[in-house]
Write an enzyme that holds these catalytic residues in place. Structure first.
Site, PDB file in Angstrom:
ATOM      1  N   ASP A 144      -2.956   2.474  -6.056  1.00  7.56           N
ATOM      2  CA  ASP A 144      -1.894   2.500  -5.048  1.00  7.56           C
ATOM      3  C   ASP A 144      -1.814   1.241  -4.196  1.00  7.56           C
ATOM      4  OD1 ASP A 144      -4.223   2.924  -3.689  1.00  7.56           O
ATOM      5  OD2 ASP A 144      -3.439   4.447  -2.356  1.00  7.56           O
ATOM      6  N   GLU A 145      -2.450   0.167  -4.628  1.00  4.13           N
ATOM      7  CA  GLU A 145      -2.413  -1.070  -3.844  1.00  4.13           C
ATOM      8  C   GLU A 145      -2.218  -2.289  -4.737  1.00  4.13           C
ATOM      9  OE1 GLU A 145      -5.666  -1.716  -1.074  1.00  4.13           O
ATOM     10  OE2 GLU A 145      -6.047   0.436  -1.115  1.00  4.13           O
ATOM     11  N   ASP A 193       0.855  -1.185   0.000  1.00  2.00           N
ATOM     12  CA  ASP A 193       0.000   0.000   0.000  1.00  2.00           C
ATOM     13  C   ASP A 193       0.892   1.237   0.000  1.00  2.00           C
ATOM     14  OD1 ASP A 193      -2.922   0.829   2.027  1.00  2.00           O
ATOM     15  OD2 ASP A 193      -1.792   2.033   0.604  1.00  2.00           O
TER      16      ASP A 193
END
Length: 422
Positions: free
Chosen positions: A114-115, A12
């Site tokens: 973003d993960e 993350d």
DNA sequence: TCTGGGGTCCTAGGACCC
DNA sequence: TCTGGGGTCCTAGGACCC
């Protein structure tokens, strides 16, 4: 845990958009690291896009929250530096991260901008898995300049919950034996799958922590959440116990829907302006469909009211699948005219559903032949691909005060997000 | 000068058919 | 003339995620 296991990591990016900006700015000679001052990435208030998309830790210390209005953030933190979003830059950073992770494992699942989830190659002991996670965390920071939080466990749910435990630039384990100690004390709304509505419902039954949820009779949960889906209550109970069985999916599921929506800079109060906005949205939706070689049979519009921000929608299923901008626009115009009750409009949306590959278009005898228009679409797409999206725009938009191509993140947007199964 | 934009999944309820 | 049941298709909208 003292034997080798299949290890899942959740990676993350910390304050993703803001970190991406910070790195980019430092690379281009900035002397201030925006991560170290009260700052946030936020849309422009002038165009009514003013919400916080990502904030720095110093801004967080003032109580600034993601998703809140910029003016609220400014009230809490008068000196806050607001940065306009730059989606192409964020996509670039995202791709760099995915490339780096794929050097470590074939099994990488992109979960959002973003993960990512990834499965460590082979089976690992607990200590080995922690070392593996640190190696990745360190490598990302060295090579890409931003920090990540890594969650380590044996399934995706626990890896994701684990990466929340410590930020920034951290590795946390959340193995099944640790669930009681590390996850059960957390508020129930921290559990993946518990949103605002579910949390409110659970609190009414005195279920406040994930541990409370784990101890609740699964039959009661099934009853409470039966209107969500047949198994939602059961799923939440299993999540509370750290049970989740899905595999890493290296290729996303097929796209089910393509849509764009936008908040207009001003309240729309007449049909002609609404039509113009719908056309600009149909342009982007059509382009994205054609780019993906998809056609759709269900066309829909959504209307967001100005006063209470409530959205309503209208859709239609048609005989043959389409991807033609003018065809989409024409259906949207009709849908809008049928649905609009005449109140001031804050925003509009256009979407296309029930998608199929454009190779299989069956043209119904009842519907228009859009062949000529499709040729125009192809030509326009080609010009835009070569000279940029605004190299060719419709005359209607010149001096209209409206963007000729509406919609948020643009062509590269659209990450599948799974709800029931991670 | 008042809160974005991109998705997925699921259900309710009505229309319609047998 | 009234009534029942099963099934499918369709639309609207809620809930969740980032």
């Amino acid at each position: 845990m003292n034997r080798k296991e299949r290890i899942i990591l959740h990676i993350d990016v910390n304050s993703a958009f803001l970190s991406f900006e910070a790195v980019h700015r430092l690379q281009h000679g900035a002397t201030v690291d925006v991560r170290k001052i009260p700052s946030a990435v936020a849309g422009s208030q002038a165009t009514r896009h003013g919400i916080i998309l990502a904030k720095s830790l110093p801004a967080k210390a003032y109580g600034v929250k993601t998703g809140e209005a910029s003016w609220e953030a400014k009230q809490k933190c008068p000196g806050i530096v607001l940065i306009p979003p730059d989606y192409p830059l964020y996509m670039c950073c995202h791709r760099a991260l995915v490339r780096l992770l794929k050097d470590y494992s074939d099994k990488v699942q992109v979960f959002s901008i973003d993960e990512c989830f990834m499965e460590a190659p082979g089976m690992l002991m607990k200590e080995e898995s922690i070392r593996f996670a640190h190696r990745i965390r360190e490598h990302v920071r060295q090579e890409l300049g931003f920090t990540v939080s890594v969650g380590v466990s044996t399934n995706k749910l626990l890896a994701k919950m684990g990466s929340e435990l410590k930020k920034p630039d951290a590795v946390s384990t959340l193995f099944p034996p640790e669930v009681g100690k590390k996850m059960w004390p957390l508020p129930v709304e921290d559990l993946y799958g518990v949103g605002r509505a579910a949390a409110a419902k659970l609190h009414r039954y005195e279920i406040h922590t994930i541990g409370d949820l784990a101890e609740t009779d699964v039959k009661l949960l099934s009853y409470l959440f039966k209107s969500y889906s047949r198994d939602h209550g059961q799923m939440l109970w299993e999540y509370a116990h750290g049970v989740e069985r899905s595999d890493i999916m290296t290729s996303g599921p097929p796209t089910k829907s393509i849509g764009n929506s936008c908040t207009v800079h001003f309240d729309v109060e007449d049909r002609e302006t609404a039509h113009a906005v719908l056309l600009s949205l149909a342009e982007t939706v059509g382009m994205r469909l054609r780019l993906a070689n998809l056609c759709g049979r269900v066309i829909g519009v959504s209307i967001r009211k100005s006063g209470d921000l409530v959205t309503y929608s209208h859709q239609v299923k048609i005989q043959s699948s389409i991807d033609c901008t003018d065809a989409i626009y024409e259906y949207c115009r009709r849908l809008f005219d049928a649905a609009w009750k005449g109140e001031p409009i804050r925003g509009l949306g256009v979407w296309v559903n029930d998608l199929s590959s454009s190779g299989y278009i069956q043209l119904s005898a009842l519907e228009k032949d859009w062949d000529e228009k499709k040729k125009v679409d192809r030509t326009v797409d080609a010009i835009r691909a070569k000279y940029g999206p605004f190299s060719i725009v419709r005359g209607n938009f010149v001096q209209s005060g409206l963007a000729p191509l509406a919609g948020g993140a643009g062509g590269d947007a659209g990450f599948p997000v799974m709800t029931s199964i991670l």
